[in-house]
Design a protein around this motif. Structure first.
Motif, short mmCIF file in Angstrom:
data_model
loop_
_atom_site.label_atom_id
_atom_site.label_comp_id
_atom_site.label_asym_id
_atom_site.label_seq_id
_atom_site.Cartn_x
_atom_site.Cartn_y
_atom_site.Cartn_z
N TYR A 196 5.32 27.89 -16.47
CA TYR A 196 3.97 28.65 -16.51
C TYR A 196 3.81 29.17 -18.06
CZ TYR A 196 0.89 32.09 -14.77
OH TYR A 196 -0.26 32.92 -14.41
N THR A 204 -4.03 21.25 -24.24
CA THR A 204 -2.86 21.73 -23.39
C THR A 204 -3.37 23.09 -22.55
OG1 THR A 204 -1.48 21.64 -25.50
CG2 THR A 204 -1.02 23.47 -24.09
N LYS A 257 -2.54 23.13 -18.68
CA LYS A 257 -1.67 24.18 -18.06
C LYS A 257 -2.74 25.08 -17.05
CE LYS A 257 2.07 24.30 -20.58
NZ LYS A 257 3.55 24.45 -19.91
#
Length: 128
Positions: A40, A62, A66
């Motif tokens: 996370y 990225t 995420k």
């Protein structure tokens, strides 16, 4: 049950939480944990340069990955970043995604900014 405004605000808060949390796993540990709660947050990106298009593209990819992994109410997450013309060490951008509202899917946009002092700021777009 959340209404539309409350749902968007809940998602915005969670996205800000993801972006302002650092994932500390590296190498094989990170690869094994990818997509789990152990992965996370964002990896350290302080070596990136706001003036480098390739760094900004890598950071945007990225961030999108995420957010998609950490916020299941969003799909088709895209992130666009650019250097802040008023601050050479800051970045501006927008998160574009589809938000599930029960059986309805609608587009959402969250403007974002990043600087070394305040981290990521995720805003509610006036058009949402």
């Amino acid at each position: 049950m959340f209404g539309r405004r409350e749902l968007r605000e809940s998602v915005r808060v969670e996205v800000a939480r993801i972006l302002n949390t650092r994932a500390h796993l590296k190498g094989e540990s990170q690869s094994l944990a990818e997509g789990t709660v152990l992965d996370y947050g964002l990896p350290d990106f302080y070596a990136y340069s706001a003036s480098s298009n390739s760094d900004l593209e890598q950071l945007a990819n990225t961030i999108a990955k995420k957010i998609a992994a950490g916020e299941p109410r969003l799909s088709e997450v895209r992130v666009l970043l650019k250097a802040d013309p008023t601050n050479p060490k800051a970045v501006l951008g927008i998160i574009r995604a589809s938000l599930r509202l029960g059986t309805v899917i609608e587009p959402v946009n969250f403007p974002l900014s990043l600087d070394s002092q305040s981290g990521f700021q995720v805003s509610e777009s006036p058009g949402n």
